[in-house]
Enzyme design. Structure first.
Site, PDB file in Angstrom:
ATOM      1  N   GLY A 125       9.339   1.816  -4.694  1.00 31.78           N
ATOM      2  CA  GLY A 125       9.462   2.670  -5.862  1.00 31.78           C
ATOM      3  C   GLY A 125       8.197   3.436  -6.211  1.00 31.78           C
TER       4      GLY A 125
ATOM      5  N   ASP B  81       2.310 -13.226  -8.605  1.00 31.81           N
ATOM      6  CA  ASP B  81       3.268 -13.069  -9.691  1.00 31.81           C
ATOM      7  C   ASP B  81       2.474 -12.621 -10.915  1.00 31.81           C
ATOM      8  OD1 ASP B  81       4.973 -13.353 -11.852  1.00 31.81           O
ATOM      9  OD2 ASP B  81       5.704 -15.336 -11.297  1.00 31.81           O
TER      10      ASP B  81
ATOM     11  N   TYR C 129      14.018  -3.944 -21.893  1.00 34.47           N
ATOM     12  CA  TYR C 129      13.128  -2.940 -21.310  1.00 34.47           C
ATOM     13  C   TYR C 129      12.510  -2.068 -22.398  1.00 34.47           C
ATOM     14  CZ  TYR C 129      11.599   0.609 -17.902  1.00 34.47           C
ATOM     15  OH  TYR C 129      10.870   1.471 -17.135  1.00 34.47           O
TER      16      TYR C 129
END
Length: 267
Positions: free
Chosen positions: A16, A63, A157
């Site tokens: 992305g 992470d 989000y």
């Protein structure tokens, strides 16, 4: 295309927007560390960028929500490439179910918020002190149109991206007087697997070219947009030459309440 120097650290780097940023910054001369959870895909992506650009790259598996993992990753970047000059907090999840919050899975909802907010916090916490020691550095938090307005199907989000804007402003304010700055950059609607998965973009064709995202962040890295520290910019809408020429004042491009009228006591 301006030439850059120094070290960039990009999270969510294997696919992305993050993948586009890694290649664009490497092509401009930066050594680039890419961070992501999936080791195999990340290593392949960083090797491809190194082959295509000739730049030094480093794949760092971590992470972003795990403090020890983040601190170890930042230490590895510092040892292998040098101190970080540009941090781009790009990693983050999206609401999977696309439903109102009362129908959302609580764990997945909170994972979305954590990925953006805890991730941005932990990376900044690990990188910024080293920037301050050298009195040099730029932090970019990848924002969104949902940073400034809610979406009922993407409540996690929306909350995460709004919180990230507040984190940026808090960081920028704390850094005043130094040559370390923080920015919000919304990438627009880039054609990525994540946006393709969102029903709100089904049938959409007016994609933001990823190179426009790279150009704004490269200009930040070059110190060309310093007056915009603590403020929101949007690739695909903001003209880069205009951004360079404008010196925003007051609370321009920051989150604030709008008064209901002249008599509003909070106006």
């Amino acid at each position: 295309m301006p030439e850059l120097t120094g070290v960039a650290l990009v999270t969510g780097a294997s696919t992305g927007i993050g993948r586009h940023l890694v290649e664009g910054l490497a092509a401009r001369g930066m050594a680039v560390a890419g961070l992501a959870r999936g080791e195999e895909r990340l290593r392949a992506a960083m090797a491809e960028v190194a082959d295509a650009t000739g730049a030094r790259t480093l794949a760092v598996t971590a992470d972003v929500t795990d403090r020890a993992s983040v601190e170890a990753a930042v230490g590895e970047v510092r040892e292998q490439l040098g101190p970080v000059d540009l941090l781009v907090n790009n990693a983050g999840l999206i609401d999977e179910a696309e439903v109102p919050l009362w129908e959302a899975d609580p764990d997945q909802w909170w994972d979305v918020v954590t990925s953006h907010l805890r991730g941005g916090f932990l990376l900044s916490r690990a990188v910024v002190p080293w920037m301050l020691l050298r009195n040099r550095g730029r932090v970019v938090n990848v924002a969104s149109g949902m940073s400034t307005r809610a979406n009922p199907d993407y409540s996690a989000y929306s909350v995460a991206k709004t919180g990230l804007m507040r984190l940026t402003e808090s960081l920028a304010t704390a850094l005043e007087g130094s040559d370390v700055r923080a920015f919000d950059v919304a990438p627009g609607v880039v054609d990525t697997p994540m946006t393709r998965s969102m029903h709100m973009w089904q049938g959409f064709t007016d994609w933001t070219p990823p190179e426009q995202v790279v150009e704004i962040i490269a200009a930040i890295a070059a110190g060309e947009l310093d007056p915009w520290s603590g403020r929101f910019m949007r690739a695909g809408k903001d003209d880069l030459d205009t951004l360079r020429a404008v010196n925003p004042e007051g609370t321009a491009r920051q989150l604030r309440l709008r008064p209901y009228g002249d008599g509003d006591p909070l106006g």
